[in-house]
Enzyme design. Structure first.
Site, PDB file in Angstrom:
ATOM      1  N   GLU A 225       5.723  43.713  43.931  1.00 47.02           N
ATOM      2  CA  GLU A 225       5.685  44.300  42.589  1.00 47.02           C
ATOM      3  C   GLU A 225       5.046  43.357  41.589  1.00 47.02           C
ATOM      4  O   GLU A 225       4.212  43.742  40.776  1.00 47.02           O
ATOM      5  CB  GLU A 225       7.112  44.623  42.115  1.00 47.02           C
ATOM      6  CG  GLU A 225       7.864  45.619  42.972  1.00 47.02           C
ATOM      7  CD  GLU A 225       8.647  44.973  44.101  1.00 47.02           C
ATOM      8  OE1 GLU A 225       8.161  44.002  44.725  1.00 47.02           O
ATOM      9  OE2 GLU A 225       9.760  45.449  44.374  1.00 47.02           O
TER      10      GLU A 225
ATOM     11  N   CYS B 128      11.731  41.005  39.475  1.00 41.76           N
ATOM     12  CA  CYS B 128      10.672  42.019  39.281  1.00 41.76           C
ATOM     13  C   CYS B 128      11.086  43.046  38.226  1.00 41.76           C
ATOM     14  O   CYS B 128      10.249  43.496  37.433  1.00 41.76           O
ATOM     15  CB  CYS B 128      10.329  42.697  40.600  1.00 41.76           C
ATOM     16  SG  CYS B 128       9.445  41.594  41.730  1.00 41.76           S
TER      17      CYS B 128
ATOM     18  N   GLU C  34       4.379  35.218  50.916  1.00 45.41           N
ATOM     19  CA  GLU C  34       5.399  34.185  51.131  1.00 45.41           C
ATOM     20  C   GLU C  34       4.759  32.803  51.214  1.00 45.41           C
ATOM     21  O   GLU C  34       3.531  32.656  51.206  1.00 45.41           O
ATOM     22  CB  GLU C  34       6.213  34.521  52.390  1.00 45.41           C
ATOM     23  CG  GLU C  34       6.966  35.827  52.203  1.00 45.41           C
ATOM     24  CD  GLU C  34       7.952  36.150  53.314  1.00 45.41           C
ATOM     25  OE1 GLU C  34       7.895  35.525  54.388  1.00 45.41           O
ATOM     26  OE2 GLU C  34       8.798  37.045  53.080  1.00 45.41           O
TER      27      GLU C  34
END
Ligand code: THU
Length: 136
Positions: free
Chosen positions: A55, A93, A44
């Site tokens: 991922e 993703c 983050e």
């Protein structure tokens, strides 16, 4: 493919999650066709939008190391790292998976533990996906 090993590595990767803002920790283990496994965690950022999912971390690590074909990915995640539910990949993703994986065969394993998991093919989670074939 050794599913238990992939699950174990995804849960281990979750421990390295950098998620001070959401507290939602995610780990992934991506199996390349070479047999190599790439781990990833969510990373983050104080500015929020630069955040990278577990991922995509795994995919970008793999592609940057020269691997471009993949068999399966395992994902494990939960608030404060507690695996209460199944963590499914976000839309971005799924689109990255579409770039490098065959939607008919690529396996997506969502795991709560080595014995508690669900398995999907990419085409189930991204029906009618847009990929490199559309531009060929
Ligand atoms: N996240 C992932 O890493 N993968 C997913 O499949 C779902 C969401 C991360 C992004 C963010 O750091 C946190 O989980 C909450 O959305």
């Amino acid at each position: 493919m050794e599913k238990k090993k992939l699950i174990r590595l995804a849960i281990q990767a979750m421990e390295r999650s950098y998620s001070p803002y959401s507290g939602f920790r995610v780990g992934a283990a991506l199996l390349g066709k070479s047999g190599q496994i790439y781990q990833g965690c969510n990373i983050e950022n104080a500015a929020y939008t630069p955040t990278n999912c577990a991922e995509r971390t795994a995919f970008f690590k793999a592609v940057s190391e020269g691997e471009r074909e993949f068999e399966a990915i395992c994902i494990a995640g939960g608030k404060d790292g507690v695996l209460t539910g199944f963590t499914a990949p976000c839309g971005v993703c799924r689109q990255v998976m579409m770039e490098f994986c065959d939607p008919e065969t690529f396996q997506i394993i969502l795991a709560r533990s080595e014995s508690d998991w669900r398995e999907y093919r990419l085409k189930e989670l991204l029906p009618e996906g847009f990929g490199p074939g559309n531009l060929a």
